[in-house]
Design an enzyme around this catalytic site. Sequence first.
Site, PDB file in Angstrom:
ATOM      1  N   ASP A 270      -5.975 -11.465 -23.407  1.00  0.00           N
ATOM      2  CA  ASP A 270      -4.577 -11.868 -23.240  1.00  0.00           C
ATOM      3  C   ASP A 270      -3.982 -12.211 -24.607  1.00  0.00           C
ATOM      4  O   ASP A 270      -4.628 -12.851 -25.441  1.00  0.00           O
ATOM      5  CB  ASP A 270      -4.488 -13.083 -22.298  1.00  0.00           C
ATOM      6  CG  ASP A 270      -3.074 -13.302 -21.772  1.00  0.00           C
ATOM      7  OD1 ASP A 270      -2.855 -13.070 -20.569  1.00  0.00           O
ATOM      8  OD2 ASP A 270      -2.194 -13.694 -22.571  1.00  0.00           O
ATOM      9  N   ILE A 271      -2.751 -11.793 -24.825  1.00  0.00           N
ATOM     10  CA  ILE A 271      -2.086 -11.994 -26.115  1.00  0.00           C
ATOM     11  C   ILE A 271      -1.761 -13.474 -26.341  1.00  0.00           C
ATOM     12  O   ILE A 271      -1.596 -13.922 -27.474  1.00  0.00           O
ATOM     13  CB  ILE A 271      -0.802 -11.123 -26.184  1.00  0.00           C
ATOM     14  CG1 ILE A 271      -0.396 -10.832 -27.614  1.00  0.00           C
ATOM     15  CG2 ILE A 271       0.345 -11.737 -25.385  1.00  0.00           C
ATOM     16  CD1 ILE A 271       0.657  -9.742 -27.734  1.00  0.00           C
TER      17      ILE A 271
ATOM     18  N   VAL B  36       4.226  -9.919 -15.448  1.00  0.00           N
ATOM     19  CA  VAL B  36       4.116  -8.481 -15.751  1.00  0.00           C
ATOM     20  C   VAL B  36       3.876  -7.715 -14.443  1.00  0.00           C
ATOM     21  O   VAL B  36       2.880  -7.960 -13.754  1.00  0.00           O
ATOM     22  CB  VAL B  36       2.965  -8.212 -16.749  1.00  0.00           C
ATOM     23  CG1 VAL B  36       2.804  -6.719 -16.993  1.00  0.00           C
ATOM     24  CG2 VAL B  36       3.211  -8.934 -18.071  1.00  0.00           C
TER      25      VAL B  36
ATOM     26  N   HIS C 143      -2.790  -7.454 -12.321  1.00  0.00           N
ATOM     27  CA  HIS C 143      -3.795  -7.890 -13.294  1.00  0.00           C
ATOM     28  C   HIS C 143      -4.514  -9.130 -12.788  1.00  0.00           C
ATOM     29  O   HIS C 143      -3.916 -10.009 -12.177  1.00  0.00           O
ATOM     30  CB  HIS C 143      -3.168  -8.159 -14.668  1.00  0.00           C
ATOM     31  CG  HIS C 143      -1.961  -9.048 -14.626  1.00  0.00           C
ATOM     32  ND1 HIS C 143      -0.715  -8.579 -14.273  1.00  0.00           N
ATOM     33  CD2 HIS C 143      -1.796 -10.366 -14.879  1.00  0.00           C
ATOM     34  CE1 HIS C 143       0.160  -9.569 -14.316  1.00  0.00           C
ATOM     35  NE2 HIS C 143      -0.474 -10.683 -14.667  1.00  0.00           N
TER      36      HIS C 143
ATOM     37  N   HIS D 144      -6.679 -12.403 -14.016  1.00  0.00           N
ATOM     38  CA  HIS D 144      -6.987 -13.238 -15.177  1.00  0.00           C
ATOM     39  C   HIS D 144      -8.409 -13.751 -15.063  1.00  0.00           C
ATOM     40  O   HIS D 144      -8.804 -14.281 -14.018  1.00  0.00           O
ATOM     41  CB  HIS D 144      -6.076 -14.479 -15.225  1.00  0.00           C
ATOM     42  CG  HIS D 144      -4.620 -14.207 -15.424  1.00  0.00           C
ATOM     43  ND1 HIS D 144      -4.005 -14.327 -16.650  1.00  0.00           N
ATOM     44  CD2 HIS D 144      -3.646 -13.840 -14.562  1.00  0.00           C
ATOM     45  CE1 HIS D 144      -2.704 -14.052 -16.523  1.00  0.00           C
ATOM     46  NE2 HIS D 144      -2.464 -13.758 -15.267  1.00  0.00           N
TER      47      HIS D 144
END
Length: 113
Positions: A29-30, A95, A99, A101
């Site tokens: 993750d960014i 987003v 996804h 996490h």
Amino acid sequence: MDCIFCRIIAREVPSTTVYEDGQVVAFRDINPQAPTHILVIPRRHIPSLADLTEADEPLAGHMVIVANKLARQEGIAERGYRVSISCGKEGKQAVPHLHLHLLGGRRLTNELG
Ligand code: 5GP
Ligand code: ZN
């Protein structure tokens, strides 16, 4: 293609990929919320968890098994970790490409948000 995660899959946007196979890609993750914060996403553009159908059961299971593998690889499997999926507006999904996490490496709080 205006989906940021599809662009990561296509390597148009750089990411730190930690795992990939025919079905999923996993990358860091960014904006990590914990020492380990990895996103596991399907290669196919599925907007959210709510869009999964019964036909996607193998994919959904695979995403969880990949998260487990990555937890072992990250060295957090013994200590414990969290797997979470945000879905939709009130689920705080930012987003719109499904996804999962994987979070760990510190004592997480009870706050799921
Ligand atoms: P959500 O809030 O939708 O469950 O999570 C979206 C996650 O994607 C956030 O944790 C956010 O930091 C991460 N993210 C958004 N854009 C990018 C990106 O371009 N690269 C990476 N590696 N992560 C991103
Ligand atoms: Zn996408």
